[in-house]
Design a protein around this motif. Structure first.
Motif, PDB file in Angstrom:
ATOM      1  N   PHE A  76       0.829  -1.206   0.000  1.00 42.79           N
ATOM      2  CA  PHE A  76       0.000   0.000   0.000  1.00 42.79           C
ATOM      3  C   PHE A  76       0.870   1.265   0.000  1.00 42.79           C
ATOM      4  CE2 PHE A  76      -3.858  -2.363   1.511  1.00 42.79           C
ATOM      5  CZ  PHE A  76      -4.682  -1.941   0.485  1.00 42.79           C
ATOM      6  N   GLY A  77       1.895   1.234   0.848  1.00 41.89           N
ATOM      7  CA  GLY A  77       2.796   2.390   0.929  1.00 41.89           C
ATOM      8  C   GLY A  77       3.419   2.688  -0.418  1.00 41.89           C
ATOM      9  N   PHE A  78       3.865   1.650  -1.106  1.00 42.93           N
ATOM     10  CA  PHE A  78       4.511   1.812  -2.416  1.00 42.93           C
ATOM     11  C   PHE A  78       3.522   2.362  -3.447  1.00 42.93           C
ATOM     12  CE2 PHE A  78       5.700   0.012  -6.571  1.00 42.93           C
ATOM     13  CZ  PHE A  78       6.943   0.616  -6.716  1.00 42.93           C
ATOM     14  N   ARG A  85       1.930  10.404  -4.238  1.00 44.56           N
ATOM     15  CA  ARG A  85       3.100  11.106  -3.682  1.00 44.56           C
ATOM     16  C   ARG A  85       2.797  11.779  -2.334  1.00 44.56           C
ATOM     17  NH1 ARG A  85       7.994  10.092  -6.410  1.00 44.56           N
ATOM     18  NH2 ARG A  85       7.344   9.277  -8.391  1.00 44.56           N
ATOM     19  N   VAL A  86       1.523  11.833  -1.967  1.00 45.52           N
ATOM     20  CA  VAL A  86       1.164  12.502  -0.703  1.00 45.52           C
ATOM     21  C   VAL A  86       0.427  11.494   0.175  1.00 45.52           C
ATOM     22  CG1 VAL A  86      -0.140  14.390   0.356  1.00 45.52           C
ATOM     23  CG2 VAL A  86       0.866  14.670  -1.909  1.00 45.52           C
ATOM     24  N   PRO A  87       0.837  11.329   1.416  1.00 50.00           N
ATOM     25  CA  PRO A  87       0.116  10.384   2.285  1.00 50.00           C
ATOM     26  C   PRO A  87      -1.284  10.911   2.613  1.00 50.00           C
ATOM     27  CG  PRO A  87       1.883  11.478   3.491  1.00 50.00           C
ATOM     28  CD  PRO A  87       2.012  11.907   2.075  1.00 50.00           C
ATOM     29  N   PRO A  88      -2.269  10.016   2.816  1.00 51.07           N
ATOM     30  CA  PRO A  88      -3.629  10.477   3.137  1.00 51.07           C
ATOM     31  C   PRO A  88      -3.674  11.310   4.412  1.00 51.07           C
ATOM     32  CG  PRO A  88      -3.621   8.148   2.580  1.00 51.07           C
ATOM     33  CD  PRO A  88      -2.189   8.558   2.685  1.00 51.07           C
ATOM     34  N   TYR A  89      -2.780  10.998   5.356  1.00 48.90           N
ATOM     35  CA  TYR A  89      -2.721  11.793   6.599  1.00 48.90           C
ATOM     36  C   TYR A  89      -1.328  11.631   7.213  1.00 48.90           C
ATOM     37  CZ  TYR A  89      -4.011  13.880  11.052  1.00 48.90           C
ATOM     38  OH  TYR A  89      -4.073  14.702  12.140  1.00 48.90           O
ATOM     39  N   GLY A  90      -0.823  12.696   7.806  1.00 48.99           N
ATOM     40  CA  GLY A  90       0.465  12.607   8.491  1.00 48.99           C
ATOM     41  C   GLY A  90       1.634  12.649   7.546  1.00 48.99           C
ATOM     42  N   PRO A  91       2.839  12.584   8.104  1.00 44.26           N
ATOM     43  CA  PRO A  91       4.031  12.738   7.270  1.00 44.26           C
ATOM     44  C   PRO A  91       4.443  11.467   6.522  1.00 44.26           C
ATOM     45  CG  PRO A  91       4.654  12.504   9.567  1.00 44.26           C
ATOM     46  CD  PRO A  91       3.159  12.490   9.528  1.00 44.26           C
ATOM     47  N   SER A  92       3.944  10.300   6.954  1.00 42.41           N
ATOM     48  CA  SER A  92       4.448   9.057   6.372  1.00 42.41           C
ATOM     49  C   SER A  92       3.314   8.178   5.833  1.00 42.41           C
ATOM     50  CB  SER A  92       5.230   8.266   7.436  1.00 42.41           C
ATOM     51  OG  SER A  92       5.403   6.949   7.029  1.00 42.41           O
ATOM     52  N   ILE A  94       3.690   4.995   4.907  1.00 42.61           N
ATOM     53  CA  ILE A  94       3.842   3.668   5.529  1.00 42.61           C
ATOM     54  C   ILE A  94       3.183   3.653   6.915  1.00 42.61           C
ATOM     55  CG2 ILE A  94       5.544   2.054   6.505  1.00 42.61           C
ATOM     56  CD1 ILE A  94       5.822   1.889   3.607  1.00 42.61           C
ATOM     57  N   LEU A  95       3.454   4.683   7.700  1.00 37.91           N
ATOM     58  CA  LEU A  95       2.905   4.727   9.060  1.00 37.91           C
ATOM     59  C   LEU A  95       1.383   4.813   9.024  1.00 37.91           C
ATOM     60  CD1 LEU A  95       3.317   4.860  12.098  1.00 37.91           C
ATOM     61  CD2 LEU A  95       3.579   7.332  11.907  1.00 37.91           C
ATOM     62  N   PHE A  96       0.839   5.621   8.089  1.00 35.84           N
ATOM     63  CA  PHE A  96      -0.613   5.745   8.013  1.00 35.84           C
ATOM     64  C   PHE A  96      -1.259   4.388   7.718  1.00 35.84           C
ATOM     65  CE2 PHE A  96      -4.536   6.316   5.612  1.00 35.84           C
ATOM     66  CZ  PHE A  96      -5.257   7.092   6.496  1.00 35.84           C
ATOM     67  N   GLY A 216     -11.834   2.214   6.482  1.00 33.30           N
ATOM     68  CA  GLY A 216     -10.964   3.372   6.697  1.00 33.30           C
ATOM     69  C   GLY A 216      -9.505   3.001   6.831  1.00 33.30           C
ATOM     70  N   VAL A 217      -9.117   1.848   6.255  1.00 35.45           N
ATOM     71  CA  VAL A 217      -7.707   1.444   6.328  1.00 35.45           C
ATOM     72  C   VAL A 217      -6.848   2.347   5.444  1.00 35.45           C
ATOM     73  CG1 VAL A 217      -6.083  -0.423   5.792  1.00 35.45           C
ATOM     74  CG2 VAL A 217      -8.253  -0.949   6.889  1.00 35.45           C
ATOM     75  N   ILE A 218      -7.376   2.683   4.248  1.00 35.80           N
ATOM     76  CA  ILE A 218      -6.549   3.410   3.278  1.00 35.80           C
ATOM     77  C   ILE A 218      -6.996   4.856   3.115  1.00 35.80           C
ATOM     78  CG2 ILE A 218      -5.722   1.414   1.983  1.00 35.80           C
ATOM     79  CD1 ILE A 218      -8.074   1.698   0.113  1.00 35.80           C
ATOM     80  N   PHE A 219      -7.928   5.307   3.947  1.00 36.28           N
ATOM     81  CA  PHE A 219      -8.345   6.721   3.882  1.00 36.28           C
ATOM     82  C   PHE A 219      -8.801   7.166   5.273  1.00 36.28           C
ATOM     83  CE2 PHE A 219     -11.810   3.947   2.465  1.00 36.28           C
ATOM     84  CZ  PHE A 219     -12.788   4.253   3.398  1.00 36.28           C
TER      85      PHE A 219
END
Lengths: 287, 233
Positions: A76-78, A85-92, A94-96, A216-219
């Motif tokens: 998912f991160g990849f 190029r922009v995470p759905p929330y937060g700086p990372s 992978i972490l989201f 809400g796993v990916i958003f």
């Protein structure tokens, strides 16, 4: 009869006579019952550890179980990194995704053992009930997931983002405990349905995979339009994921989080699951 | 003491539409420590179900079972988990029943001669070794009642002789409940008896009376191979 026995057997018989039940002299029936039960649970935990492989590989086979969620997080991160190029929330990114995948996999792992539970019904000893087997299976999955989660977030905090160390660990713990209770109840209901039709196993696999898209796993649920948000909030897993992320991100949007809904849904599903298990206990064939 | 009060057992199939099939009807019995009871009954009469009720492998559909004494699983019961090795299974059983795992293993190895099979998985064991393991674990553990389902031994002659000696030892201190359809086996090991017929249990103080009643309600002869087994022991 004993006179007919060989010398070798006499020593066997001598050692046999020294086997005694240390619980036999306990007068209080409840204490004796509890000791019997706790001994059975200890034995079932041992069996569950051994079932995963021979002793020296046990930890490795346990670790393998956690590789799937790690792989999904990386995938998912990849994909999100390449496409958005922009995470759905937060700086990372992978972490989201890790904060969504982990509660989701708690649910999948703990509720996905109905088949093992069914198989074990035929092989159990009288000292344990089929419900004990079920409890231990759920407990072991919870432990494996918890150890894996701690290692995962520790690794993320070092290699990805220092935000991976929870600011409110109790929120994360409460979330995964409630998800596990919810999964236990659903597991019991599934076991009863599988008694009636084996096709339910295949349907479950499809349903569980689809669940990822509406939890809400990916958003972020609160960023969705109101009409979609309403339907997403009917899913208790989306509340669990919001609760888990609340423990990681300091300002995560949780306006639609209803903690009471998740608590009552989890406890209600467990009560319904136990009632269904009790009602269908005699649906055994043959033995 | 084990008390059965108005115990009924129904079996349901996988269909909700079909009515349940009643296997045992209104079973009342009091089994006291030291009782040696034979339960006689034809094939499909509910003997195994009754043993499973007594040891706790099954719950009654209605009625009550008061179990103040411990009851073994049916001796020779093949509950061995397939993925565990023999040593692991022995350890598992020992922890379940609170006996020293090492001593139980030593006893099983010495008695059943399974030392070479300790590291093999139960699923891969030969039928003979598996039968030896199950029988020896049944006899080794301490219980107030030992349950037997149609057989008291397994494997070859020498092992059978040792098992019979163990049975005699256990009979001195514990009760036995032997479910069988062979009157010869019942009269050899039991003092009192009961007959399961049409789902109902009729108990007799003397096993001879039970055998007479059993022969009157169930005149069919046992199968030849089983008859040979009973003659052999």
């Amino acid at each position: 009869m004993l006179t007919l026995l060989s010398k070798e057997f006499s020593s066997c018989a001598m050692s046999l006579s020294t086997f005694t039940d240390p619980r036999a002299h306990e007068r209080n029936a409840y204490v004796r019952g509890f000791r019997n039960w706790s001994a059975a649970l200890r034995a079932l935990i041992l069996r569950e550890i051994w079932r995963h492989g021979r002793t020296k590989w046990t930890m490795f086979t346990f670790a393998l179980q956690f590789l799937e969620p790690v792989g999904v997080i990386a995938a998912f991160g990849f994909i999100v990194y390449v496409l958005l190029r922009v995470p759905p929330y937060g700086p990372s990114t992978i972490l989201f995704h890790a904060t969504g995948i982990v509660p989701y996999y708690y649910f999948i792992r703990v509720s996905g053992r109905t088949r093992s539970f069914e198989v074990d019904r035929a092989n159990r000893l009288p000292c344990s009930d089929s419900l004990d087997d079920f409890l231990i299976l759920c407990f072991m999955d919870f432990i494996v997931m918890s150890v894996g989660t701690v290692i995962l977030f520790w690794g993320l905090s070092i290699f990805v983002s220092p935000l991976a160390i929870p600011i409110d660990p109790w929120a994360c713990v409460t979330s995964v405990v409630l998800v596990s209770i919810l999964a236990c109840g659903i597991n019991l209901v599934n076991a009863a349905i599988i008694h009636l039709t084996k096709a339910w196993v295949t349907i479950l696999i499809v349903l569980f995979r689809g669940l990822m898209l509406i939890s809400g796993v990916i958003f972020v649920v609160d960023f969705m339009p109101p009409n979609i948000r309403f339907w997403l909030n009917l899913n208790p897993l989306s509340h669990a994921i919001m609760w888990f992320r609340m423990g990681i991100y300091p300002h995560y949007p949780v306006h639609t989080l209803d903690k009471a809904y998740l608590v009552w849904f989890a406890l209600g599903s467990l009560v319904v699951g136990l009632a269904v298990e009790r009602a269908t206990r005699n649906f055994e064939d043959g033995q | 003491m084990i008390v059965l009060e108005n115990v009924n057992v129904d079996y349901r199939g996988y269909s909700l539409l079909k009515p349940p099939y009643r296997v045992l009807t209104g079973i009342n019995a009091v089994l006291r420590p030291g009782d040696h009871v034979a339960i006689l009954g034809g094939a499909g009469s509910g003997k195994t179900t009754l043993l499973r009720l007594l040891c706790g492998l099954k719950r009654p559909s209605s009625g009550r079972i008061i179990r103040e004494s411990s009851a073994s699983f049916p001796v020779g019961f093949g509950g061995a988990g397939g993925k565990m090795t023999v040593a692991q299974y022995i350890h598992f059983v020992a922890v379940c029943y609170a006996v020293d795992p090492k001593r139980l293993r030593d006893f099983a190895v010495e008695f059943a001669g399974i030392e070479k099979a300790l590291d093999r998985r139960n699923a891969h064991l030969e039928a003979d070794l598996k039968a030896r393991l199950n029988v020896v674990l049944g006899y080794a553990l301490p219980f107030d009642f030992y349950l037997f389902d149609n057989k008291v031994t397994a494997s070859d002659k020498s092992f059978q002789r040792k098992c019979l000696a163990l049975l005699e030892m256990r009979k001195r201190t514990s009760g036995i409940i032997l479910a069988t359809r062979e009157p010869r086996l019942a009269s050899r090991f039991c003092r009192s008896g009961g007959v399961l017929h049409n789902g109902r249990l009729t108990l007799f103080n003397h096993v001879e009376d039970a055998i007479t009643f059993y022969n009157s309600v169930s005149p069919t002869e046992p199968r030849t191979s089983e008859d040979a087994y009973y003659r052999a022991i």
